[in-house]
Design an enzyme around this catalytic site. Sequence first.
Site, PDB file in Angstrom:
ATOM      1  N   GLU A 248       4.211  -2.492  -1.823  1.00  0.00           N
ATOM      2  CA  GLU A 248       3.475  -2.701  -0.582  1.00  0.00           C
ATOM      3  C   GLU A 248       4.473  -2.770   0.570  1.00  0.00           C
ATOM      4  OE1 GLU A 248       0.148  -5.847   1.183  1.00  0.00           O
ATOM      5  OE2 GLU A 248       1.625  -6.574  -0.262  1.00  0.00           O
TER       6      GLU A 248
ATOM      7  N   LYS B 229      -6.178  -1.175   1.951  1.00  0.00           N
ATOM      8  CA  LYS B 229      -6.356  -2.480   1.310  1.00  0.00           C
ATOM      9  C   LYS B 229      -7.663  -3.134   1.754  1.00  0.00           C
ATOM     10  CE  LYS B 229      -3.707  -6.807   0.794  1.00  0.00           C
ATOM     11  NZ  LYS B 229      -2.466  -7.491   1.236  1.00  0.00           N
TER      12      LYS B 229
ATOM     13  N   CYS C  96      -1.721  -5.592  -3.709  1.00  0.00           N
ATOM     14  CA  CYS C  96      -1.341  -6.997  -3.631  1.00  0.00           C
ATOM     15  C   CYS C  96      -2.529  -7.964  -3.760  1.00  0.00           C
ATOM     16  CB  CYS C  96      -0.555  -7.237  -2.338  1.00  0.00           C
ATOM     17  SG  CYS C  96       0.450  -8.752  -2.345  1.00  0.00           S
TER      18      CYS C  96
END
Length: 271
Positions: free
Chosen positions: A41, A113, A154
């Site tokens: 990330e 995300k 994440c």
Amino acid sequence: MTRVALLQMTSGIDPAANAVTLVAGIDKAAQGGAAMLFTPEMSGLVDSNRKRATPNVVAEQDDRVLAAAREAAARAGVWVALGSLAIRREDGLWANRSFVIDAAGEIAARYDKIHMFDVDLATGESWRESSAYAPGDKVVTVETPAGRLGLAICYDIRFPALFEALGRAKCDIIAIPAAFTVPTGKAHWHLLQRARAIEASAYVVSAAQVGKHADGRSTYGHSLVVDPWGDVSLDMGGDAPGLAFVEIDPARIAEVRAQLPSLANRREIPN
């Protein structure tokens, strides 16, 4: 068997320097026989100072780190799962966006995300990702040399519904690039990675940021590959950046799904 590589990074506040590290990683991955490289990330920029970071967050077509990765992938003939970059959207908000780049340097998939990291930790650390970033709203999978790849980033790892969807899509691999904090990493990183692999009967490949960054934050590292049974195939540790290789075995995926057919046995839960 498909050989893949993971690049563990300590990205900083200078995208040009991060691009140099990324390109070197792509070249070394190809030299080591990998068909695909996975990166963390925020591979292109780790900077918690939003004012300082703003000039470096640009539209996708203007992002020099993305351009460098595409050029390197094409030159080396290797796929790249570029964990994520901070990208300026047309509406002025930012996206935390993953890219899958094929061996010709073309973008095969994008994923924004979905879950924003808005937390106050007991250590005093406070993070408000939603103050700058807009969440994505699409589940993304793509066919790659290593199999069908599902994309997450994440904090997404804490939300089972996304992985339920990726499991239904019969992903062979799920990428979970990360920049985990040290406290949350120590508590939950390995546990959550293994759980997601078991639930999906798939490999989980999670390239991570590691160490002390130029903006002052520290990240947990421990880039992982977990096999469909939940066994850890690779753990790069929490001390330093680097490159590592691992084999993705489609026979292992088939073996686990035959032995414990949880995907086939899955039922809809009534409200």
